[in-house]
Design an enzyme around this catalytic site. Structure first.
Site, PDB file in Angstrom:
ATOM      1  N   ASN A  89     131.560 -19.450 166.892  1.00  0.00           N
ATOM      2  CA  ASN A  89     132.545 -19.623 165.820  1.00  0.00           C
ATOM      3  C   ASN A  89     133.923 -19.227 166.344  1.00  0.00           C
ATOM      4  OD1 ASN A  89     133.399 -20.579 163.419  1.00  0.00           O
ATOM      5  ND2 ASN A  89     132.795 -18.829 162.200  1.00  0.00           N
ATOM      6  N   SER A 115     128.295 -26.868 159.245  1.00  0.00           N
ATOM      7  CA  SER A 115     129.044 -26.922 160.508  1.00  0.00           C
ATOM      8  C   SER A 115     129.844 -28.209 160.589  1.00  0.00           C
ATOM      9  CB  SER A 115     128.039 -26.870 161.665  1.00  0.00           C
ATOM     10  OG  SER A 115     128.688 -27.123 162.885  1.00  0.00           O
ATOM     11  N   SER A 116     130.830 -28.203 161.482  1.00  0.00           N
ATOM     12  CA  SER A 116     131.553 -29.449 161.796  1.00  0.00           C
ATOM     13  C   SER A 116     131.187 -29.972 163.182  1.00  0.00           C
ATOM     14  CB  SER A 116     133.063 -29.215 161.751  1.00  0.00           C
ATOM     15  OG  SER A 116     133.466 -28.838 160.468  1.00  0.00           O
ATOM     16  N   ARG A 154     121.221 -24.106 164.632  1.00  0.00           N
ATOM     17  CA  ARG A 154     122.269 -23.442 163.873  1.00  0.00           C
ATOM     18  C   ARG A 154     121.770 -22.060 163.434  1.00  0.00           C
ATOM     19  NH1 ARG A 154     127.674 -23.417 163.199  1.00  0.00           N
ATOM     20  NH2 ARG A 154     128.367 -23.601 161.042  1.00  0.00           N
ATOM     21  N   GLY A 194     136.670 -27.182 168.015  1.00  0.00           N
ATOM     22  CA  GLY A 194     137.842 -27.200 167.141  1.00  0.00           C
ATOM     23  C   GLY A 194     137.530 -27.141 165.668  1.00  0.00           C
ATOM     24  N   ASP A 223     131.302 -19.552 158.204  1.00  0.00           N
ATOM     25  CA  ASP A 223     131.172 -20.990 157.915  1.00  0.00           C
ATOM     26  C   ASP A 223     130.482 -21.259 156.574  1.00  0.00           C
ATOM     27  OD1 ASP A 223     132.625 -22.136 159.909  1.00  0.00           O
ATOM     28  OD2 ASP A 223     130.943 -22.553 161.237  1.00  0.00           O
ATOM     29  N   THR A 252     128.333 -22.799 169.769  1.00  0.00           N
ATOM     30  CA  THR A 252     129.454 -22.012 169.235  1.00  0.00           C
ATOM     31  C   THR A 252     129.092 -20.569 168.941  1.00  0.00           C
ATOM     32  OG1 THR A 252     131.183 -22.008 167.539  1.00  0.00           O
ATOM     33  CG2 THR A 252     128.989 -22.616 166.810  1.00  0.00           C
ATOM     34  N   THR A 294     134.337 -23.081 170.127  1.00  0.00           N
ATOM     35  CA  THR A 294     133.098 -23.823 170.195  1.00  0.00           C
ATOM     36  C   THR A 294     133.203 -24.538 171.521  1.00  0.00           C
ATOM     37  OG1 THR A 294     132.957 -24.010 167.806  1.00  0.00           O
ATOM     38  CG2 THR A 294     131.911 -25.772 169.056  1.00  0.00           C
TER      39      THR A 294
HETATM   40  N1  GLY Z   1     131.705 -22.772 163.826  1.00  0.00           N
HETATM   41  C1  GLY Z   1     132.303 -24.035 163.848  1.00  0.00           C
HETATM   42  C2  GLY Z   1     131.425 -25.096 163.295  1.00  0.00           C
HETATM   43  O1  GLY Z   1     130.211 -24.979 163.343  1.00  0.00           O
HETATM   44  O2  GLY Z   1     131.914 -26.040 162.763  1.00  0.00           O
END
Ligand code: GLY
Length: 593
Positions: A423, A474-475, A108, A495, A445, A421, A403
C-alpha cells in the site's frame, strides 16, 4: 448507432509530452537501454534491475513464467523494500500458452478477525486516518507467501527452494540502495522512525544508509525455502508476526494467519474493438473499471471531434463515471453482491454514455453511480442500492503509493502480469522484529467510514466497509491484451487508482495512436477518479490548446509534480519478438534473452 473511434481523432487523445521529453523528465539514473529491451526467448520487466535479472536467469535455466514470477517477487522484497514484499499482498494473472488457459491468483490481504466496521472511528464519530495508515493496527493479514506458493503449486515447474535462492543471496549481500529507495526512505522517514526496527536497518541519522545487509530477512527467506508457507502462517514466522502485533497493539493473531487462503479466480474478459482484454476481477476494481471506460469510449460518437481537448474531455468524463460506479458497487466478491453483468452490459453503458456532454464536464457532485442493478440479470430483491455520498470533495493525501508490477513472458509464450503491494511506501512502517520484513497498511483500502476519503482520495460506500476476513477493494490491475486471439500486451502499473488510468492510456496510445510501447508508456498521463473533482495531469501532458479546452468545459486541472503511476510492460510483436519496457518514471529494467 455504433461508431468507431477514428485514428485521426484519437491521435489527439491524451496528447502529452513527446516521449523524449518524458524520458528526460523521469529517467534520471537508469540508462534507457536497460529500460527497454528486445529479445527473442524470454523477457522480465520489473521496477528493479537486480530483480529483473533474477527472473531472466530463472527463465534461462528452464523455469517458466510462474517460476520467474515467484523468484522476482521474492527478490523485490529484498531490493525494493518500499513495495516488494512478503508482508503484503497482490494479484497474479497467468496465461498458459499450451491450452490457452487464463487464470488469476488473488492473494489480497484480509481484515483480521478482531476488525470491525468502526475500527478507526472514535467516540466522536471521526475517523483516525493515521491509525488506518500507520503502525500495527493498519496491517491486513498478508497474502503474498500463500499466493506465490499457490501459483507455484499449480503452475510452477522448478523446485520452490530454487526460486527463493536468488532473493536469499541478495539479502545476504551488502546492498547499496538505488536512488529510488533513497528517495522513498527520505519521503517515509517520519513513519519509519516511529517503529525503530526498519529505521535502524536502513537509516542512519535520518538518512538512507549507503549500504546495508538484511541478515534477518535472509533467514526468513531460508525458512520459507525449506518449510514453505506453513512457516509463515503457522510456524516460526507466524509467531514472530504475532509477537510484533502484541508489541504494537495490532490485531493479527496466529488464528488469522492460519486461516488465510489465497484464491484462484476466473479473470474478467472484455472487448475493445478487435482487442480482447483479460484483466483483474474483484476484489480488484481494476478490470471492471478499465472495461467500463473502454466500453464507454468504444461506442462514443467521436466522428465530429476535431477540437483539441474534446477527446480528452470525453475520456475524462467516461473515467469519472466508471469511478463513481467503482466506488459504489465494488468490493470483496466473497462478502458482497455486485452487479457485474449490469456494470459491463452494453445497454447499461449506453445509458451512462448518454449522460456525457461533448462540451461540458459534469461536476462530480451531480454525478453518482448508475442503476447497474437494473441491467443485471439477477438483481437481489431486497438489497438496497448503494450510493456513495458524492457531495464531499476530499483532499488527496500526500503519501507515496507503493505498489509494484512485474510482466513476464517465457520461451513457451506463457505470460504473467503480477502486481503486488504494501500500500504506502514501506506499508505500515512496521518491520517484524527478528524477521526483517515490512508489514502492509492495506486496511486503509477499506472505507473506514463510508463517504470519507482514503489516502488516495477515493471515497467509497458500505460495500467496502471493514468486516473480519474480508478483502479490501484494490485498484491493482494486471492485464493481458489479446489481438487476433493471441497475447499482445502484458502490462500493469503502480499508483493506487492511477493504475487504472495508466493502463487505459497505454492501451489507447499503442492501439489508437499507433505509438510503439516505449512511447506509449512515456507519454504524459491524465487522471480523474470522480472524487475529488479534479483532473491531475503530469508535467507536459497538456498542450496549451488542450488545457484551454478542458478548462473551458469546466474541468479543474491540477498539476501532478511527481508522477505516481509507473508501468512495466511487454509487447509481443508480430514476429514473436518480445519488447520489454520499464517506465522511465521509475528505475526499473527490462531484461530479456
Ligand atoms: N493498495 C493499492 C491498491 O491495492 O489499489
Amino acid at each position: 448507432m455504433r461508431l468507431r473511434l477514428r485514428p485521426r481523432a484519437l491521435r489527439a487523445l491524451w496528447i502529452g509530452a513527446l516521449a523524449s521529453i518524458m524520458l528526460a523528465c523521469f529517467a534520471p539514473s537508469v540508462p534507457a537501454q536497460r529500460q527497454v529491451q528486445r529479445a527473442q526467448r524470454g523477457m522480465v520487466v520489473s521496477r528493479h534491475e537486480a530483480a529483473s535479472r533474477v527472473g531472466a536467469d530463472i527463465l534461462r535455466s528452464g523455469g517458466n513464467a510462474v517460476d520467474a514470477a515467484v523468484a522476482v517477487s521474492m527478490a523485490l522484497a529484498v531490493v525494493l523494500p518500499q513495495a516488494g514484499n512478503i508482508g503484503g499482498g497482490g494479484f497474479l494473472l497467468f496465461h498458459r500458452a499450451s491450452d490457452d488457459l487464463f487464470t488469476f491468483i488473488d492473494y489480497r490481504e484480509t481484515a483480521p478477525a478482531a476488525a470491525h466496521r468502526d475500527l478507526y472511528v472514535d467516540a466522536a464519530g471521526n475517523v483516525d486516518t493515521m491509525a488506518a495508515r500507520r503502525g500495527h493496527r493498519s496491517v491486513g493479514v498478508p497474502g503474498t507467501v500463500a499466493g506465490l506458493h499457490l501459483a507455484w503449486t499449480r503452475y510452477g515447474s522448478l523446485p520452490w527452494e530454487t526460486l527463493l535462492e536468488p532473493a536469499i543471496r541478495l539479502a545476504e549481500r551488502n546492498f547499496r540502495p538505488n536512488d529510488e529507495l533513497k528517495r522513498a526512505l527520505a519521503a517515509e522517514r517520519d513513519k519509519l522512525e516511529r517503529y525503530p526496527e526498519g529505521a535502524s536497518l536502513m537509516l542512519s541519522r535520518g538518512k538512507a544508509r549507503r549500504r546495508f545487509k538484511q541478515p534477518e530477512l535472509a533467514q526468513t527467506l531460508r525458512t520459507l525455502a525449506s518449510e514453505g508457507p506453513d512457516a509463515f502462517y503457522r510456524g516460526t514466522i507466524a509467531a514472530a508476526i504475532e509477537r510484533e502485533m502484541r508489541r504494537g497493539g495490532g490485531l493479527i493473531t496466529r488464528d488469522d494467519l492460519a486461516s488465510y487462503r489465497a484464491i484462484e479466480r476466473t479473470p474478467l474478459r472484455g472487448r475493445y474493438r478487435d482487442l480482447e482484454i483479460v484483466c483483474a476481477p474483484p476484489p480488484s476494481s481494476g478490470g471492471v473499471t478499465l472495461l467500463q471506460i473502454l466500453g464507454l469510449l468504444e461506442g462514443f460518437e467521436l466522428q465530429a471531434i476535431e477540437r483539441p481537448g474534446q477527446t480528452q474531455h470525453v475520456a475524462l468524463e467516461a473515467t469519472a463515471r466508471a469511478f463513481a460506479d467503482r466506488n459504489t458497487f465494488l468490493g470483496d466478491p466473497d462478502f458482497v453482491q455486485m452487479p457485474l453483468r449490469g456494470l459491463l452490459s452494453p445497454r447499461y453503458l449506453d445509458t451512462r454514455r448518454r449522460t456525457i456532454s461533448l462540451d461540458r464536464s459534469t461536476p462530480s457532485h451531480f454525478l453518482a453511480a448508475g442503476d447497474a442493478w437494473a441491467f443485471d440479470s439477477e438483481p437481489p430483491a431486497s438489497r438496497a442500492r448503494p450510493r456513495a455520498d458524492s457531495t464531499r470533495v476530499p483532499q488527496l493525501q500526500r503519501e507515496s503509493p507503493e505498489t509494484t508490477h512485474v510482466s513476464i513472458v517465457d520461451v513457451e509464450g506463457n505470460a504473467v502480469a503480477l502486481t503486488t503491494t504494501l500500500n504506502s511506501g514501506f506499508g505500515s512502517g512496521v518491520m517484524v522484529q527478528g524477521a526483517g520484513f515490512f508489514l502492509n497498511n492495506e486496511m486503509d483500502d477499506f472505507d473506514a467510514q463510508p463517504g470519507q476519503p482514503n489516502q488516495f482520495g477515493l471515497v467509497g460506500g458500505e460495500i467496502n466497509a471493514i468486516e473480519p476476513g474480508k478483502r479490501m477493494l484494490s485498484s491493482m490491475a494486471p492485464t493481458i491484451v489479446l489481438r487476433d486471439g493471441e497475447p499482445w500486451l502484458v502490462l500493469g502499473a503502480r499508483g493506487g487508482p492511477r493504475i487504472i488510468t495508466a493502463i487505459l492510456q497505454i492501451i489507447l496510445n499503442v492501439y489508437e495512436r499507433r505509438m510503439n510501447l516505449q512511447e506509449a508508456v512515456a507519454a504524459g498521463r491524465l487522471h480523474h477518479q470522480w472524487l475529488p473533482d479534479v483532473v491531475w495531469h503530469e508535467e507536459g501532458a497538456l498542450t496549451g490548446e488542450v488545457r484551454a479546452y478542458l478548462e473551458r468545459t469546466g474541468h479543474r486541472l491540477r498539476n501532478l509534480p511527481r508522477t505516481k503511476s509507473s508501468a512495466q510492460c511487454i509487447a509481443i510483436e508480430p514476429d514473436g519478438t518480445l519488447f520489454g519496457v520499464a517506465d522511465p518514471r521509475t528505475q526499473g529494467a527490462a531484461v530479456g534473452y
